[in-house]
Structures are given as structure tokens and as C-alpha cells.
Design a protein around this motif. Sequence first.
Motif, mmCIF file in Angstrom:
data_model
loop_
_atom_site.group_PDB
_atom_site.id
_atom_site.type_symbol
_atom_site.label_atom_id
_atom_site.label_comp_id
_atom_site.label_asym_id
_atom_site.label_seq_id
_atom_site.Cartn_x
_atom_site.Cartn_y
_atom_site.Cartn_z
ATOM 1 N N PRO A 32 -26.026 21.737 -4.341
ATOM 2 C CA PRO A 32 -25.202 22.905 -4.715
ATOM 3 C C PRO A 32 -25.834 24.233 -4.320
ATOM 4 O O PRO A 32 -25.122 25.176 -3.958
ATOM 5 C CB PRO A 32 -25.070 22.760 -6.235
ATOM 6 C CG PRO A 32 -25.271 21.298 -6.499
ATOM 7 C CD PRO A 32 -26.260 20.845 -5.482
ATOM 8 N N THR B 292 -19.845 19.313 -9.685
ATOM 9 C CA THR B 292 -20.511 19.872 -8.510
ATOM 10 C C THR B 292 -19.535 20.401 -7.459
ATOM 11 O O THR B 292 -19.941 21.166 -6.585
ATOM 12 C CB THR B 292 -21.396 18.793 -7.857
ATOM 13 O OG1 THR B 292 -20.587 17.671 -7.497
ATOM 14 C CG2 THR B 292 -22.490 18.339 -8.823
ATOM 15 N N SER B 293 -18.290 19.996 -7.492
ATOM 16 C CA SER B 293 -17.320 20.467 -6.500
ATOM 17 C C SER B 293 -17.025 21.942 -6.727
ATOM 18 O O SER B 293 -16.795 22.386 -7.862
ATOM 19 C CB SER B 293 -16.023 19.656 -6.587
ATOM 20 O OG SER B 293 -16.266 18.312 -6.244
ATOM 21 N N ALA B 294 -17.039 22.688 -5.653
ATOM 22 C CA ALA B 294 -16.861 24.140 -5.745
ATOM 23 C C ALA B 294 -15.407 24.522 -5.504
ATOM 24 O O ALA B 294 -14.684 23.844 -4.764
ATOM 25 C CB ALA B 294 -17.764 24.843 -4.735
ATOM 26 N N ARG C 132 -17.444 26.276 -10.358
ATOM 27 C CA ARG C 132 -17.454 24.812 -10.365
ATOM 28 C C ARG C 132 -16.840 24.315 -11.672
ATOM 29 O O ARG C 132 -17.562 23.920 -12.591
ATOM 30 C CB ARG C 132 -18.871 24.284 -10.186
ATOM 31 C CG ARG C 132 -19.425 24.499 -8.780
ATOM 32 C CD ARG C 132 -20.777 23.797 -8.609
ATOM 33 N NE ARG C 132 -21.187 23.804 -7.211
ATOM 34 C CZ ARG C 132 -21.841 24.805 -6.637
ATOM 35 N NH1 ARG C 132 -22.141 25.878 -7.345
ATOM 36 N NH2 ARG C 132 -22.173 24.731 -5.361
#
Length: 297
Positions: A159, A186-188, A182
Motif C-alpha cells: 500500500p 487494502t484496495s484503494a 481505503r
Amino acid sequence: MADVLSVGVNLEAFAQAISAIQALRSSVSRVFDCLKDGMRNKETLEGREKAFIAHFQDNLHSVNRDLNELERLSNLVGKPSENHPLHNSGLLSLDPVQDKTPLYSQLLQAYKWSNKLQYHAGLASGLLNQQSLKRSANQMGVSAKRRPKAQPTTLVLPPQYVDDVISRIDRMFPEMSIHLSRPNGTSAMLLVTLGKVLKVIVVMRSLFIDRTIVKGYSESVHTEDGKVTDHATTALLHYQLPQMPDVVVRSFMTWLRSYIKLFQAPCQRCGKFLQDGLPPTWRDFRTLEAFHDTCRQ
């Protein structure tokens, strides 16, 4: 294939025959010009008639001379040989009943068609290999059945690395602000604000863009997606480069930044600012020039 067809042809005589055809056409044109102009530039009728007849006879002699020369050269040219590299199939040309069973001529046509198909297929392959959009194992030249599918090493990035890339891109474009969050681990998710023109939601998986939604600056995110969202989705497919995801994100943001003049740039084809009440919503992927959706075709 051109070398095969030229066997048995006298190329020098062929070139001379072309010149003879041009000379013959010029001679015939002079005959018609003579008939068109008629009798002129003589004081007496008898003088005009004699001058016309003499001029007309000279032109006819020129036509006859050029025609004889063309016939002579045509005998020297010869004719193309039909000996194609078709191995023993050439024996079919000896069949005395060609009219009833034209197998050899049909085979020649199939051979020529196959050569043309191979040539155009080679051109198409070259053009396709120049494209960066390679979404399948077959397009990458490797069959999935031949070797196990390996996971890319850049699929999951730290990240902090993603944050650094987005931060550098944010500093590159002062008129465009990027807010990273986020909400699901962890996905932005990026909220890109382009001046007072557009707001863009970019959903990312590591450093790969999964989806993008483009809305007007004051438009609700729940409204139906419009033209710019469709164009942005097309841009995502165009800028695919799995080996360098940071370059893909930077290229996409550079393309997105070109919409800062959405309502100021005219269409590069028709020169108009509005068409059917809409500004030029398409941006060329290379030049970033503005086009109406119908003008870009």
C-alpha cells in the motif's frame, strides 16, 4: 508471386509496348483534333481544303505507323508462363477437355487467392502486434495449455508504494486533486476532482484500475453513467500494460486531465463547441485532441 508471373515475358519489349500505346493514343488524339479544328487560317477555300487534307493524311499516316509498331512489339512481348510451383498438379493443364473439367485453372485461382490471403494476414498480424492491448494468453503468443498460468509478481503491491505513486501523480497536475481512501481494506479508491468540471471515482485493485465513474462537478454519483464514463472505460482498455501499472495510471490520469477544457475546446473536426447540445466528449488517446462522439469516426 510477381516473379512467377513474369516468366516468359520480355520486360524490355513490354516497356517499349507501353510507350507505343501512348504514342498511338497521341496520334489518334491528333486525328480527332484535326477533324475538330476543320479548315482555318487560309485565305482561299481551295487553300484551306488542301491544307486540311494534307494535315489529315499526315495524322492518319502517324496512326498507321504507331499501330504497326505496337503490333510488332506485341509479338516480342510474349505471354506469362503458367508454370506455377504447384508440383505435379501442372500436369492437369495437359487435359484435352479443359472446358469440361477446368481443374487446373481453378487450382491456379485458389493458389493466387491463398497467396493474397497470406499476404494480408501478415499485414494484419503486424498491425495487431503493435497494439499494447493483449488480454489473453493466445494474443501473447503462449497457449495456456502448454504451460501453467503464472501469477504476475506485480499483482499485489505494498500500500505504501501505491500511495507514493498516487502522490507523485497528484503533484504532477496542480489543477487536478486526488484523494485516496481505503474503505474496504487494502484496495484503494480515488476521488479525482478536475477543477470545477468533473469528479471521477477510480476503483483500484493494488495499482490496477478496475473501474472508473465520471460525473459532472455538481452531479450526483447515483445518476446514470454518461458518455465520458464510457470513454474513460475505453481508455482503461487502451492503456493496459500489466508489466508497468504505474505507467498505466499516469497515462490514464494524463488523458483524464485533458478534460479540464471540456467546455472550452472546440471539436477538431467540425470546429463546433456543441453538437446536439453536448460538448466534444471524446479525447484522442495519443494527441488528447477533442472530438464529438460522432466526429471521431
